[in-house]
Scaffold this motif. Structure first.
Motif, mmCIF file in Angstrom:
data_model
loop_
_atom_site.group_PDB
_atom_site.id
_atom_site.type_symbol
_atom_site.label_atom_id
_atom_site.label_comp_id
_atom_site.label_asym_id
_atom_site.label_seq_id
_atom_site.Cartn_x
_atom_site.Cartn_y
_atom_site.Cartn_z
ATOM 1 N N ALA A 185 63.126 63.416 48.668
ATOM 2 C CA ALA A 185 62.094 64.452 48.700
ATOM 3 C C ALA A 185 62.712 65.830 48.927
ATOM 4 O O ALA A 185 62.301 66.819 48.310
ATOM 5 C CB ALA A 185 61.069 64.144 49.789
ATOM 6 N N LEU A 186 63.718 65.885 49.788
ATOM 7 C CA LEU A 186 64.380 67.157 50.064
ATOM 8 C C LEU A 186 65.175 67.634 48.848
ATOM 9 O O LEU A 186 65.114 68.803 48.470
ATOM 10 C CB LEU A 186 65.290 67.003 51.288
ATOM 11 C CG LEU A 186 65.905 68.253 51.880
ATOM 12 C CD1 LEU A 186 64.823 69.238 52.307
ATOM 13 C CD2 LEU A 186 66.768 67.889 53.064
ATOM 14 N N GLY A 195 63.406 60.383 52.434
ATOM 15 C CA GLY A 195 63.417 61.751 52.945
ATOM 16 C C GLY A 195 64.431 62.618 52.235
ATOM 17 O O GLY A 195 64.153 63.782 51.907
ATOM 18 N N VAL A 196 65.611 62.056 51.986
ATOM 19 C CA VAL A 196 66.649 62.804 51.271
ATOM 20 C C VAL A 196 66.180 63.118 49.850
ATOM 21 O O VAL A 196 66.338 64.246 49.367
ATOM 22 C CB VAL A 196 67.977 62.028 51.251
ATOM 23 C CG1 VAL A 196 68.955 62.636 50.259
ATOM 24 C CG2 VAL A 196 68.592 61.983 52.635
ATOM 25 N N ASP A 224 64.645 66.986 45.769
ATOM 26 C CA ASP A 224 63.717 67.417 44.722
ATOM 27 C C ASP A 224 63.263 68.861 44.913
ATOM 28 O O ASP A 224 62.823 69.502 43.957
ATOM 29 C CB ASP A 224 62.496 66.493 44.678
ATOM 30 C CG ASP A 224 62.829 65.107 44.134
ATOM 31 O OD1 ASP A 224 63.914 64.927 43.534
ATOM 32 O OD2 ASP A 224 61.996 64.196 44.324
ATOM 33 N N SER A 225 63.371 69.383 46.130
ATOM 34 C CA SER A 225 62.961 70.764 46.400
ATOM 35 C C SER A 225 64.122 71.756 46.303
ATOM 36 O O SER A 225 63.963 72.911 46.670
ATOM 37 C CB SER A 225 62.314 70.859 47.785
ATOM 38 O OG SER A 225 63.293 70.686 48.798
ATOM 39 N N GLU A 252 70.234 70.272 58.504
ATOM 40 C CA GLU A 252 69.175 70.160 59.513
ATOM 41 C C GLU A 252 68.491 68.787 59.423
ATOM 42 O O GLU A 252 68.254 68.140 60.438
ATOM 43 C CB GLU A 252 68.152 71.273 59.320
ATOM 44 C CG GLU A 252 67.032 71.240 60.335
ATOM 45 C CD GLU A 252 66.013 72.340 60.099
ATOM 46 O OE1 GLU A 252 64.837 72.105 60.420
ATOM 47 O OE2 GLU A 252 66.389 73.410 59.585
ATOM 48 N N PHE A 253 68.183 68.350 58.209
ATOM 49 C CA PHE A 253 67.552 67.047 58.016
ATOM 50 C C PHE A 253 68.465 65.924 58.510
ATOM 51 O O PHE A 253 68.042 65.041 59.254
ATOM 52 C CB PHE A 253 67.205 66.837 56.534
ATOM 53 C CG PHE A 253 66.662 65.474 56.250
ATOM 54 C CD1 PHE A 253 65.336 65.179 56.499
ATOM 55 C CD2 PHE A 253 67.479 64.480 55.738
ATOM 56 C CE1 PHE A 253 64.826 63.910 56.239
ATOM 57 C CE2 PHE A 253 66.984 63.216 55.480
ATOM 58 C CZ PHE A 253 65.657 62.929 55.732
ATOM 59 N N PRO A 260 67.243 72.071 47.994
ATOM 60 C CA PRO A 260 67.489 72.636 49.318
ATOM 61 C C PRO A 260 68.827 73.372 49.430
ATOM 62 O O PRO A 260 69.735 73.180 48.626
ATOM 63 C CB PRO A 260 67.528 71.384 50.200
ATOM 64 C CG PRO A 260 68.145 70.356 49.291
ATOM 65 C CD PRO A 260 67.531 70.644 47.936
ATOM 66 N N ALA A 264 69.520 73.396 55.031
ATOM 67 C CA ALA A 264 68.347 72.514 55.086
ATOM 68 C C ALA A 264 68.774 71.052 55.089
ATOM 69 O O ALA A 264 68.220 70.233 55.827
ATOM 70 C CB ALA A 264 67.405 72.802 53.923
ATOM 71 N N LEU A 265 69.764 70.717 54.275
ATOM 72 C CA LEU A 265 70.274 69.341 54.260
ATOM 73 C C LEU A 265 70.895 68.987 55.607
ATOM 74 O O LEU A 265 70.648 67.912 56.147
ATOM 75 C CB LEU A 265 71.292 69.155 53.137
ATOM 76 C CG LEU A 265 70.711 69.035 51.736
ATOM 77 C CD1 LEU A 265 71.800 69.201 50.689
ATOM 78 C CD2 LEU A 265 69.990 67.716 51.568
#
Length: 95
Positions: free
Chosen positions: A66-67, A63-64, A69-70, A79-80, A72, A76-77
């Motif tokens: 994928a995040l 999940g980290v 790679d966008s 929040e995840f 963030p 956003a980090l």
């Protein structure tokens, strides 16, 4: 131990611990050493921490990645990561 993330809200540290007898691969062919480990996530606001290992650690890492790679934002980090600390029960203590 490697600090991966640090913000006003969270700290994420990765632990790689050599497994007992992990001097080579399971077949003894001199392959990479066996390790076990995981991620410690500290919620600085709630003063709680959680340690993720095994399948949970793999899911967190995916999940980290994928995040990341966008590209963030810090929000956003946070929040995840905050979703993972919702079940944190261990209080943070200083030694």
């Amino acid at each position: 131990m490697q600090m991966l993330y640090h913000s006003d809200s969270f700290v994420v540290v990765r632990f790689d611990v050599p497994a007992p007898g992990g001097s080579g691969s399971a077949q003894g062919d001199g392959g990479p050493a066996l390790t076990r480990g995981g991620f410690e996530i500290v919620d600085r606001r709630a003063q709680r921490e959680i340690f993720l290992e095994g399948a949970l650690a793999e899911h967190f890492q995916q999940g980290v990645q994928a995040l990341v790679d966008s590209n963030p934002t810090e929000e956003a980090l946070d929040e995840f990561i905050g979703r993972w600390t919702a079940s944190a029960q261990q209080p943070v203590t200083l030694h």
